[in-house]
Every structure is written in structure tokens, then in C-alpha cells.
Design an enzyme around this catalytic site. Structure first.
Site, mmCIF file in Angstrom:
data_model
loop_
_atom_site.group_PDB
_atom_site.id
_atom_site.type_symbol
_atom_site.label_atom_id
_atom_site.label_comp_id
_atom_site.label_asym_id
_atom_site.label_seq_id
_atom_site.Cartn_x
_atom_site.Cartn_y
_atom_site.Cartn_z
ATOM 1 N N ASP A 17 0.852 -1.196 0.000
ATOM 2 C CA ASP A 17 0.000 0.000 0.000
ATOM 3 C C ASP A 17 0.887 1.245 0.000
ATOM 4 O O ASP A 17 1.154 1.843 1.052
ATOM 5 C CB ASP A 17 -0.948 -0.028 1.203
ATOM 6 C CG ASP A 17 -1.981 -1.135 1.074
ATOM 7 O OD1 ASP A 17 -2.353 -1.482 -0.072
ATOM 8 O OD2 ASP A 17 -2.426 -1.669 2.101
ATOM 9 N N ASP A 66 -5.685 -6.706 -5.817
ATOM 10 C CA ASP A 66 -6.834 -6.405 -4.949
ATOM 11 C C ASP A 66 -7.616 -5.226 -5.508
ATOM 12 O O ASP A 66 -7.495 -4.103 -5.034
ATOM 13 C CB ASP A 66 -6.312 -6.118 -3.531
ATOM 14 C CG ASP A 66 -7.442 -5.832 -2.554
ATOM 15 O OD1 ASP A 66 -8.588 -6.264 -2.823
ATOM 16 O OD2 ASP A 66 -7.179 -5.175 -1.534
ATOM 17 N N LEU A 67 -8.435 -5.495 -6.526
ATOM 18 C CA LEU A 67 -9.207 -4.427 -7.167
ATOM 19 C C LEU A 67 -10.655 -4.387 -6.675
ATOM 20 O O LEU A 67 -11.401 -3.487 -7.033
ATOM 21 C CB LEU A 67 -9.159 -4.597 -8.688
ATOM 22 C CG LEU A 67 -7.762 -4.442 -9.309
ATOM 23 C CD1 LEU A 67 -7.830 -4.586 -10.823
ATOM 24 C CD2 LEU A 67 -7.128 -3.110 -8.935
ATOM 25 N N LYS A 68 -11.060 -5.381 -5.911
ATOM 26 C CA LYS A 68 -12.421 -5.420 -5.341
ATOM 27 C C LYS A 68 -13.438 -5.003 -6.389
ATOM 28 O O LYS A 68 -14.198 -4.038 -6.217
ATOM 29 C CB LYS A 68 -12.523 -4.527 -4.113
ATOM 30 C CG LYS A 68 -11.649 -4.999 -2.952
ATOM 31 C CD LYS A 68 -11.952 -4.228 -1.686
ATOM 32 C CE LYS A 68 -11.100 -4.681 -0.522
ATOM 33 N NZ LYS A 68 -9.659 -4.362 -0.674
ATOM 34 N N LEU A 69 -13.499 -5.757 -7.479
ATOM 35 C CA LEU A 69 -14.397 -5.410 -8.584
ATOM 36 C C LEU A 69 -15.857 -5.509 -8.168
ATOM 37 O O LEU A 69 -16.245 -6.405 -7.416
ATOM 38 C CB LEU A 69 -14.159 -6.356 -9.773
ATOM 39 C CG LEU A 69 -12.750 -6.410 -10.354
ATOM 40 C CD1 LEU A 69 -12.696 -7.426 -11.485
ATOM 41 C CD2 LEU A 69 -12.318 -5.038 -10.850
ATOM 42 N N ILE A 72 -21.387 -4.299 -13.554
ATOM 43 C CA ILE A 72 -22.297 -5.203 -14.261
ATOM 44 C C ILE A 72 -21.521 -6.443 -14.695
ATOM 45 O O ILE A 72 -20.291 -6.419 -14.822
ATOM 46 C CB ILE A 72 -22.964 -4.530 -15.480
ATOM 47 C CG1 ILE A 72 -21.920 -4.061 -16.502
ATOM 48 C CG2 ILE A 72 -23.848 -3.373 -15.023
ATOM 49 C CD1 ILE A 72 -22.532 -3.647 -17.834
ATOM 50 N N ASN A 74 -21.013 -8.202 -17.429
ATOM 51 C CA ASN A 74 -20.138 -8.212 -18.608
ATOM 52 C C ASN A 74 -18.786 -7.565 -18.289
ATOM 53 O O ASN A 74 -17.728 -8.094 -18.654
ATOM 54 C CB ASN A 74 -20.832 -7.468 -19.755
ATOM 55 C CG ASN A 74 -19.980 -7.457 -21.013
ATOM 56 O OD1 ASN A 74 -19.617 -8.507 -21.536
ATOM 57 N ND2 ASN A 74 -19.637 -6.261 -21.482
ATOM 58 N N THR A 75 -18.835 -6.456 -17.562
ATOM 59 C CA THR A 75 -17.599 -5.735 -17.221
ATOM 60 C C THR A 75 -16.732 -6.550 -16.273
ATOM 61 O O THR A 75 -15.511 -6.653 -16.448
ATOM 62 C CB THR A 75 -17.963 -4.368 -16.589
ATOM 63 O OG1 THR A 75 -18.758 -3.647 -17.522
ATOM 64 C CG2 THR A 75 -16.729 -3.561 -16.244
ATOM 65 N N THR A 121 -13.109 -5.630 6.825
ATOM 66 C CA THR A 121 -12.659 -5.747 8.220
ATOM 67 C C THR A 121 -12.722 -4.420 8.983
ATOM 68 O O THR A 121 -12.558 -4.396 10.195
ATOM 69 C CB THR A 121 -11.217 -6.274 8.262
ATOM 70 O OG1 THR A 121 -10.406 -5.468 7.392
ATOM 71 C CG2 THR A 121 -11.143 -7.712 7.797
ATOM 72 N N GLY A 211 -0.348 -5.447 6.013
ATOM 73 C CA GLY A 211 0.160 -4.209 5.427
ATOM 74 C C GLY A 211 1.029 -3.487 6.437
ATOM 75 O O GLY A 211 2.210 -3.783 6.606
ATOM 76 N N ARG A 212 0.401 -2.553 7.171
ATOM 77 C CA ARG A 212 1.146 -1.679 8.069
ATOM 78 C C ARG A 212 2.001 -2.367 9.124
ATOM 79 O O ARG A 212 3.070 -1.838 9.454
ATOM 80 C CB ARG A 212 0.175 -0.659 8.704
ATOM 81 C CG ARG A 212 -0.292 0.368 7.676
ATOM 82 C CD ARG A 212 -1.552 1.088 8.095
ATOM 83 N NE ARG A 212 -2.713 0.230 8.010
ATOM 84 C CZ ARG A 212 -3.963 0.632 8.228
ATOM 85 N NH1 ARG A 212 -4.207 1.891 8.551
ATOM 86 N NH2 ARG A 212 -4.969 -0.219 8.113
HETATM 87 O O1 OMP Z 1 -9.331 -7.221 0.237
HETATM 88 C C1 OMP Z 1 -8.502 -6.924 1.101
HETATM 89 O O2 OMP Z 1 -7.321 -7.248 0.994
HETATM 90 C C2 OMP Z 1 -8.997 -6.295 2.343
HETATM 91 C C3 OMP Z 1 -10.277 -6.614 2.723
HETATM 92 C C4 OMP Z 1 -10.750 -6.233 3.997
HETATM 93 O O3 OMP Z 1 -11.875 -6.551 4.396
HETATM 94 N N1 OMP Z 1 -9.918 -5.514 4.793
HETATM 95 C C5 OMP Z 1 -8.654 -5.135 4.406
HETATM 96 O O4 OMP Z 1 -7.944 -4.505 5.207
HETATM 97 N N2 OMP Z 1 -8.200 -5.481 3.148
HETATM 98 C C6 OMP Z 1 -6.868 -5.015 2.698
HETATM 99 O O5 OMP Z 1 -5.854 -5.595 3.516
HETATM 100 C C7 OMP Z 1 -4.826 -4.649 3.785
HETATM 101 C C8 OMP Z 1 -4.725 -4.472 5.272
HETATM 102 O O6 OMP Z 1 -3.728 -3.545 5.555
HETATM 103 P P1 OMP Z 1 -3.239 -3.252 7.040
HETATM 104 O O7 OMP Z 1 -4.445 -2.883 7.855
HETATM 105 O O8 OMP Z 1 -2.282 -2.137 6.870
HETATM 106 O O9 OMP Z 1 -2.601 -4.545 7.526
HETATM 107 C C9 OMP Z 1 -5.165 -3.382 3.022
HETATM 108 O O10 OMP Z 1 -4.443 -3.399 1.808
HETATM 109 C C10 OMP Z 1 -6.662 -3.501 2.744
HETATM 110 O O11 OMP Z 1 -7.007 -2.913 1.506
#
Ligand code: OMP
Length: 234
Positions: A17, A66-69, A72, A74-75, A121, A211-212
Site C-alpha cells: 500500500d 486487490d481491485l475489489k471489482l 455489471i 459483462n464488465t 474488516t 500491510g502496516r
Molecule cells: O481485500 C482486502 O485485501 C482487504 C479486505 C478487507 O476486508 N480488509 C482489508 O484490510 N483489506 C486489505 O488488507 C490490507 C490491510 O492492511 P493493514 O491494515 O495495513 O494490515 C489493506 O491493503 C486492505 O485494503
């Protein structure tokens, strides 16, 4: 590099990120062979992350796009097929039945794992009610995990606190991937449904997303090694 085996390494996905590719590349370089699986999300995708995905795959890493599409059918079907062609390992879509069914069609015949995001989350029951949902987190995650299985996608993204329930719904072959993971004592930030790496795996997660806890650590290598050691013992 520690003696954590490859299977355990593959269980930890580090979320890149970052606002630009050079910052992401610097972390990948720093982590070296310790980390085998990276997530490229919305921020980095907008800033050149799709080309970085290709580079990482070329270098032998696995990539979670992780684009969380959510669009519609078709897209979503066509975007999923495009992701499959790029050789990414995981792609996310929001866990709506139409969307998941379309993504399943787009991924057909490829090794791409499509995962449905059940309930973010960062959401709790109050956040869902504010957004107009009648059901709370647990019931919504239960419903969506069942719909993911029916749609024929590989599995779901859920909080570690939902993982045991989701594992029971998806069975042993379903993929359960959990962000919202925090080593003991780590800053929770904007996450609301969290657990430790070991708790996530013990509850039935195949992989965790961090991530963090790694990217914001004073020593990302030590932070990643500590999480892997925890996973190895889980
Ligand atoms: O799809 C994901 O990865 C995702 C779903 C979700 O419900 N919660 C969530 O935190 N994420 C991703 O997981 C990563 C968590 O990052 P940190 O909270 O920094 O550990 C981020 O890149 C979010 O976009």
C-alpha cells in the site's frame, strides 16, 4: 534468511500500500527472499502497480491483485479474464452473487483464484446498519460465504474473527484469506475485526494479508520474520 519453509512463507501476503512504484519496489528489494506473495491494491494500481505486478510475477513472486471489482456482469467477466491473462494469482471482487458469478466465468480455465470480499474488516454491525443493511456482520458474512461457494469462485476474504465459520461453510478446499491481522500489541488503525497471525491460521485461514505491521515497522525485515515465525508455530 530464516529456516521458515516455502509453504509457510506463501501464507503471508504483504500489502504494497504505497503511493508509487519506487516505494513499493524498495520494500520488495529490502524483503528479498523472505516474502513470496505481494498484494497490489487500489492506491498502487492507480500509480503504475499493474506493470509492477508483471515484474513481480516475472521475478517469481505471487501477486494478489486487490481491485475489489463490483460492476455489471459483462464488465466484471472481462476484467477478470484480463487479470487471468496477466498471470496474477488472486483477484478480489465484492461478494455479490451477480459479480461473483461473472468473475467465475471470466476466470474459467485459468489458475486465477477469485476471492469474494464478504464484509470489510473495517466494518462492524453499526457500520452495516448505517449503510442500510438489515443483517449484522456475522449473518452477512455467513450468507456471502455460501453465495461464493454457489458461484463457484475459489473462496473469500473475511476477518480472522469470521474464519472458523467461513471455513465450515467452504469446506477444506475453499480459500479463506484474512486481512485485519495484527501481531500482539500492534496498532489496530482503522481495522475493527482483528486477530493475531496465529489466531487467523488456527481459525482456518489459508493465508493472511499484512500491510502496516510490516510496511510501517521501523525494521520491516524483522517484522516480516516475526510474523513468519508466528505462522510457523501456528
Ligand atoms: O481485500 C482486502 O485485501 C482487504 C479486505 C478487507 O476486508 N480488509 C482489508 O484490510 N483489506 C486489505 O488488507 C490490507 C490491510 O492492511 P493493514 O491494515 O495495513 O494490515 C489493506 O491493503 C486492505 O485494503
Amino acid at each position: 534468511m530464516s529456516l521458515v519453509d516455502a509453504k509457510v512463507r506463501d501464507r503471508m501476503i504483504v500489502a504494497l500500500d504505497y503511493p508509487n512504484v519506487s516505494a513499493a519496489e524498495a520494500l520488495v528489494w529490502q524483503l528479498g527472499d523472505i516474502v513470496t506473495f505481494y498484494k497490489i491494491g487500489l492506491e498502487l494500481s492507480i500509480a503504475g502497480g499493474l506493470d509492477l505486478a508483471a515484474d513481480l510475477i516475472g521475478a517469481g513472486k505471487k501477486v494478489f491483485l486487490d481491485l475489489k471489482l463490483h460492476d455489471i456482469g459483462n464488465t466484471v467477466e472481462r476484467a477478470t479474464a484480463a487479470a487471468a491473462e496477466r498471470g496474477v494469482h488472486i483477484l478480489t471482487v465484492h461478494a455479490y452473487p451477480q459479480t461473483m458469478a461473472a468473475a467465475a466465468r471470466g476466470a474459467k480455465g485459468s489458475p486465477l483464484e477469485v476471492l469474494g470480499v464478504t464484509v470489510l474488516t473495517s466494518y462492524d454491525d453499526t457500520d452495516l446498519a448505517t449503510a442500510g443493511y438489515r443483517m449484522g456482520v456475522t449473518d452477512t458474512v455467513r450468507l456471502r460465504a455460501g453465495q461464493a461457494r454457489e458461484a463457484g469462485i475459489a473462496g473469500v476474504i473475511c476477518a480472522p474473527t469470521d474464519a472458523a465459520m467461513v471455513r465450515a461453510i467452504l469446506g477444506p478446499d475453499g480459500r479463506v484469506v484474512t486481512p485485519g491481522v495484527r501481531p500482539k500489541g500492534a496498532d489496530v488503525g482503522d481495522q475493527k475485526r482483528v486477530a493475531t497471525p496465529a489466531q487467523a491460521i488456527a481459525a482456518g485461514a489459508d493465508r493472511i494479508v499484512v500491510g502496516r505491521p510490516v510496511t510501517a515497522a521501523a525494521d520491516p525485515v524483522a517484522a516480516a520474520e516475526a510474523i513468519l515465525a508466528e505462522l510457523a508455530g501456528a
